[in-house]
Scaffold this motif. Structure first.
Motif, short mmCIF file in Angstrom:
data_model
loop_
_atom_site.label_atom_id
_atom_site.label_comp_id
_atom_site.label_asym_id
_atom_site.label_seq_id
_atom_site.Cartn_x
_atom_site.Cartn_y
_atom_site.Cartn_z
N ASN A 1 29.26 -9.67 0.86
CA ASN A 1 27.95 -10.09 0.35
C ASN A 1 26.79 -9.80 1.29
OD1 ASN A 1 29.03 -12.17 2.09
ND2 ASN A 1 27.37 -13.49 1.40
N SER A 2 26.98 -8.88 2.23
CA SER A 2 25.90 -8.51 3.14
C SER A 2 25.97 -7.02 3.44
CB SER A 2 25.99 -9.31 4.44
OG SER A 2 24.96 -8.96 5.33
N LYS A 3 24.79 -6.36 3.45
CA LYS A 3 24.77 -4.93 3.73
C LYS A 3 23.47 -4.57 4.43
CE LYS A 3 25.21 -0.37 1.50
NZ LYS A 3 26.20 0.14 2.49
N ASN A 4 23.58 -3.68 5.44
CA ASN A 4 22.42 -3.18 6.17
C ASN A 4 21.98 -1.82 5.64
OD1 ASN A 4 22.25 -5.38 7.94
ND2 ASN A 4 23.58 -4.41 9.45
N TYR A 5 20.68 -1.60 5.63
CA TYR A 5 20.10 -0.32 5.23
C TYR A 5 19.17 0.16 6.34
CZ TYR A 5 21.82 -1.55 0.60
OH TYR A 5 22.63 -1.91 -0.47
N THR B 1 22.25 -16.18 -8.58
CA THR B 1 22.63 -15.47 -7.36
C THR B 1 21.48 -15.52 -6.36
OG1 THR B 1 24.06 -13.95 -8.59
CG2 THR B 1 23.35 -13.26 -6.39
N SER B 2 21.77 -16.00 -5.16
CA SER B 2 20.77 -16.03 -4.10
C SER B 2 20.69 -14.66 -3.42
CB SER B 2 21.14 -17.10 -3.07
OG SER B 2 20.27 -17.04 -1.94
N VAL B 3 19.46 -14.23 -3.12
CA VAL B 3 19.25 -12.96 -2.43
C VAL B 3 18.36 -13.21 -1.22
CG1 VAL B 3 18.36 -10.61 -2.58
CG2 VAL B 3 19.45 -11.66 -4.58
N LYS B 4 18.90 -12.94 -0.02
CA LYS B 4 18.14 -13.11 1.21
C LYS B 4 17.90 -11.72 1.81
CE LYS B 4 20.18 -17.63 2.25
NZ LYS B 4 20.95 -18.43 3.24
N VAL B 5 16.63 -11.44 2.12
CA VAL B 5 16.25 -10.14 2.67
C VAL B 5 15.62 -10.36 4.04
CG1 VAL B 5 14.85 -8.08 2.36
CG2 VAL B 5 15.86 -9.20 0.37
N SER B 6 16.08 -9.60 5.03
CA SER B 6 15.49 -9.66 6.37
C SER B 6 15.23 -8.24 6.86
CB SER B 6 16.42 -10.40 7.34
OG SER B 6 17.66 -9.71 7.48
N LYS C 1 5.58 -6.31 9.78
CA LYS C 1 5.43 -5.33 10.85
C LYS C 1 6.72 -4.54 10.97
CE LYS C 1 1.28 -6.30 12.46
NZ LYS C 1 0.17 -5.30 12.47
N ILE C 2 6.61 -3.28 11.35
CA ILE C 2 7.79 -2.44 11.54
C ILE C 2 7.74 -1.82 12.93
CG2 ILE C 2 8.08 -1.94 9.09
CD1 ILE C 2 6.74 0.77 9.60
N VAL C 3 8.85 -1.18 13.31
CA VAL C 3 8.91 -0.50 14.60
C VAL C 3 8.87 0.99 14.37
CG1 VAL C 3 10.19 -2.39 15.67
CG2 VAL C 3 11.45 -0.47 14.65
N ASN C 4 8.53 1.72 15.41
CA ASN C 4 8.51 3.18 15.35
C ASN C 4 9.94 3.68 15.55
OD1 ASN C 4 8.00 5.88 15.52
ND2 ASN C 4 6.81 5.78 17.41
N GLY C 5 10.50 4.31 14.52
CA GLY C 5 11.87 4.81 14.62
C GLY C 5 12.74 4.25 13.51
N GLU C 6 13.75 3.46 13.89
CA GLU C 6 14.68 2.91 12.90
C GLU C 6 14.44 1.42 12.70
OE1 GLU C 6 19.44 3.03 11.84
OE2 GLU C 6 18.84 2.79 13.94
N ASN C 7 14.31 1.02 11.45
CA ASN C 7 14.22 -0.38 11.06
C ASN C 7 15.45 -0.73 10.23
OD1 ASN C 7 11.08 -1.21 11.57
ND2 ASN C 7 11.28 0.94 11.02
N ILE C 8 16.00 -1.90 10.47
CA ILE C 8 17.20 -2.33 9.75
C ILE C 8 16.83 -3.42 8.75
CG2 ILE C 8 19.51 -3.32 9.92
CD1 ILE C 8 19.25 -0.52 11.08
N LEU C 9 17.04 -3.11 7.48
CA LEU C 9 16.82 -4.09 6.42
C LEU C 9 18.17 -4.61 5.95
CD1 LEU C 9 14.24 -4.10 3.62
CD2 LEU C 9 16.63 -4.40 2.98
N ASN C 10 18.34 -5.92 5.96
CA ASN C 10 19.60 -6.55 5.55
C ASN C 10 19.41 -7.32 4.26
OD1 ASN C 10 21.27 -9.39 5.69
ND2 ASN C 10 22.52 -7.66 6.38
N ILE C 11 20.38 -7.17 3.36
CA ILE C 11 20.40 -7.92 2.11
C ILE C 11 21.68 -8.74 2.08
CG2 ILE C 11 20.42 -7.80 -0.41
CD1 ILE C 11 18.98 -5.12 -0.20
N GLN C 12 21.54 -10.02 1.82
CA GLN C 12 22.69 -10.93 1.72
C GLN C 12 22.62 -11.67 0.39
OE1 GLN C 12 23.11 -13.57 5.04
NE2 GLN C 12 24.70 -14.80 4.08
N THR C 13 23.74 -11.71 -0.31
CA THR C 13 23.79 -12.35 -1.63
C THR C 13 24.85 -13.45 -1.64
OG1 THR C 13 25.42 -10.77 -2.50
CG2 THR C 13 23.09 -10.19 -2.74
N THR C 14 24.88 -14.20 -2.72
CA THR C 14 25.87 -15.25 -2.89
C THR C 14 27.27 -14.65 -2.90
OG1 THR C 14 24.31 -16.56 -4.19
CG2 THR C 14 26.63 -17.15 -4.36
#
Length: 207
Positions: free
Chosen positions: A68-72, A99-104, A134-147
């Motif tokens: 229930n969690s994946k990084n992009y 279904t709960s969806v948490k985004v970071s 705010k983002i960083v220069n280069g790679e940003n990691i977006l995480n999605i977590q669900t129920t």
């Protein structure tokens, strides 16, 4: 224009007698403000699955029921980190309960939302999350977590941010929403650098 494409294509010749591109723009008055960045767009979308055997919408192959969690990874080269970016995440889910969806983004919480349970005639429900960050220069990691245990799939992730006018390779393709004469500063350029304005078909102008 294909809004879902990650690339821009310019056809500079067509037919047996292509038009010459050797043209210089005439002088125009410009504003005193120096523009050092331009709006950039990033899209993650993989059409691989359909909740229903018909329809036009397709979704990602990964089902969050399997974990229930994946990084992009969001790559933002030469991002102007002084500006605020906007992230859009569209998620779908199919469950008898909500279904709960948490985004970071970069380990910082962006949103916690809920996708409704499916009804009697529904195959899946959808929810759109749009937040500034705010983002960083280069790679940003977006995480999605669900129920845990709920079937859920990503529709797409988009990120709108400002990118520095910086030449790191042999060319840089960019556009801007500003109109009229503008003073732009391109870093990394040298005496051999040429700038072309690609306007209407057959109307490429050397700046």
């Amino acid at each position: 224009i294909n809004p879902y494409s990650s690339y821009s294509y310019y056809f500079v010749t067509e037919g047996e007698n292509p038009q010459t591109l050797v043209a210089d723009s005439s002088a125009v008055s410009v504003s005193g403000t120096v523009v050092t960045s331009y709006p950039e767009h990033l899209l993650i979308e993989k059409d691989a699955y359909s909740w229903y055997t018909s329809g036009r919408n397709l979704f990602d192959s990964y089902d969050f029921v399997n974990g229930n969690s994946k990084n992009y990874s969001l790559l933002t080269p030469d991002a102007d980190t002084t500006r605020t970016a906007w992230a859009t995440v569209v998620m779908t889910a199919s469950g008898s309960s909500s279904t709960s969806v948490k985004v970071s983004l970069n380990a910082q919480s962006l949103s916690t939302s809920v996708i409704s349970a499916v009804g009697q005639y529904d195959h899946a429900m959808m929810n759109t999350i749009k937040r500034s960050s705010k983002i960083v220069n280069g790679e940003n990691i977006l995480n999605i977590q669900t129920t845990a245990g709920h079937n859920a799939r990503l529709d797409y992730i988009s990120l709108n941010y400002d990118r520095q006018l910086k030449l790191n390779g042999s060319f840089l393709s960019f556009s801007h929403y500003l109109t009229g004469g503008q003073r732009m500063q391109l870093s990394g350029a040298d005496a051999a650098t040429q700038i072309w304005r690609i306007g209407a078909a057959g109307d490429a102008v050397k700046q």
